[in-house]
Write a protein that holds these residues in place. Sequence first.
Motif, short mmCIF file in Angstrom:
data_model
loop_
_atom_site.label_atom_id
_atom_site.label_comp_id
_atom_site.label_asym_id
_atom_site.label_seq_id
_atom_site.Cartn_x
_atom_site.Cartn_y
_atom_site.Cartn_z
N PRO A 145 0.80 -1.23 0.00
CA PRO A 145 0.00 0.00 0.00
C PRO A 145 0.84 1.28 0.00
O PRO A 145 0.42 2.30 -0.54
CB PRO A 145 -0.83 -0.11 1.28
N ALA A 146 2.02 1.24 0.59
CA ALA A 146 2.89 2.42 0.60
C ALA A 146 3.31 2.78 -0.83
O ALA A 146 3.39 3.98 -1.18
CB ALA A 146 4.12 2.18 1.47
N GLU A 147 3.55 1.78 -1.66
CA GLU A 147 3.92 2.02 -3.05
C GLU A 147 2.75 2.65 -3.81
O GLU A 147 2.93 3.58 -4.61
CB GLU A 147 4.33 0.70 -3.71
N ILE A 148 1.55 2.17 -3.53
CA ILE A 148 0.36 2.72 -4.17
C ILE A 148 0.15 4.17 -3.73
O ILE A 148 -0.12 5.05 -4.54
CB ILE A 148 -0.88 1.86 -3.85
N ARG A 149 0.30 4.40 -2.42
CA ARG A 149 0.14 5.76 -1.89
C ARG A 149 1.14 6.71 -2.56
O ARG A 149 0.79 7.84 -2.92
CB ARG A 149 0.32 5.77 -0.37
N ALA A 150 2.38 6.27 -2.75
CA ALA A 150 3.39 7.11 -3.40
C ALA A 150 2.98 7.42 -4.84
O ALA A 150 3.14 8.57 -5.30
CB ALA A 150 4.74 6.41 -3.37
N ALA A 151 2.43 6.44 -5.55
CA ALA A 151 1.97 6.66 -6.93
C ALA A 151 0.80 7.64 -6.97
O ALA A 151 0.71 8.50 -7.85
CB ALA A 151 1.59 5.34 -7.58
N VAL A 152 -0.10 7.52 -5.98
CA VAL A 152 -1.26 8.42 -5.90
C VAL A 152 -0.79 9.85 -5.62
O VAL A 152 -1.23 10.80 -6.26
CB VAL A 152 -2.27 7.94 -4.82
N VAL A 153 0.13 10.00 -4.68
CA VAL A 153 0.68 11.33 -4.35
C VAL A 153 1.36 11.93 -5.57
O VAL A 153 1.20 13.12 -5.86
CB VAL A 153 1.64 11.23 -3.14
N ALA A 154 2.11 11.11 -6.31
CA ALA A 154 2.78 11.59 -7.52
C ALA A 154 1.77 12.03 -8.57
O ALA A 154 1.96 13.05 -9.24
CB ALA A 154 3.69 10.50 -8.08
N ALA A 155 0.68 11.28 -8.71
CA ALA A 155 -0.37 11.64 -9.68
C ALA A 155 -1.02 12.97 -9.30
O ALA A 155 -1.29 13.80 -10.17
CB ALA A 155 -1.41 10.54 -9.78
#
Length: 150
Positions: free
Chosen positions: A101-111
């Motif tokens: 989930p941390a990887e997904i959160r980082a991708a969401v923040v980047a988006a």
Amino acid sequence: MDASGASLLARLQSDQAAARREQLKDRVLLLGMVIAEVKYRELELSRPIADDDVVEVIRKGIKKRRESVEMYSKAGRTDLLEKEQQEVAMLEAYLPPQVDPAEIRAAVVAAIAAGANNVGAVMGRVMPAYKGRVDGGVINAIAREELAGK
């Protein structure tokens, strides 16, 4: 059928044969249903099935069963609820490992940093990278949290 698509479908078929030998009726029926849905999907696509397509069919099956679990829970049908939960657990064994989930959160923040200012825009940027490896509901929930905290 191509080499990559054969692997997951072949695993489903060999597991069904093993379950049949062990006389595990529920498992044989579940795997038979999934295999039939995969073959139907292959006909729909008019091309050899790939592992991603098989994973998509399995995810849809899991989603349907989770919806059934909710309905049975509301109706107080614990017997049917437990059967559906067992089927979800059996099917989840065929999915690729989940993404952290941390990887997904980082991708969401980047988006969001790249200009996505609503859930749909975030989903449109993040989903393609994680297709088949993470449930869209997880990405949606993280996107809502991040946008609310913005």
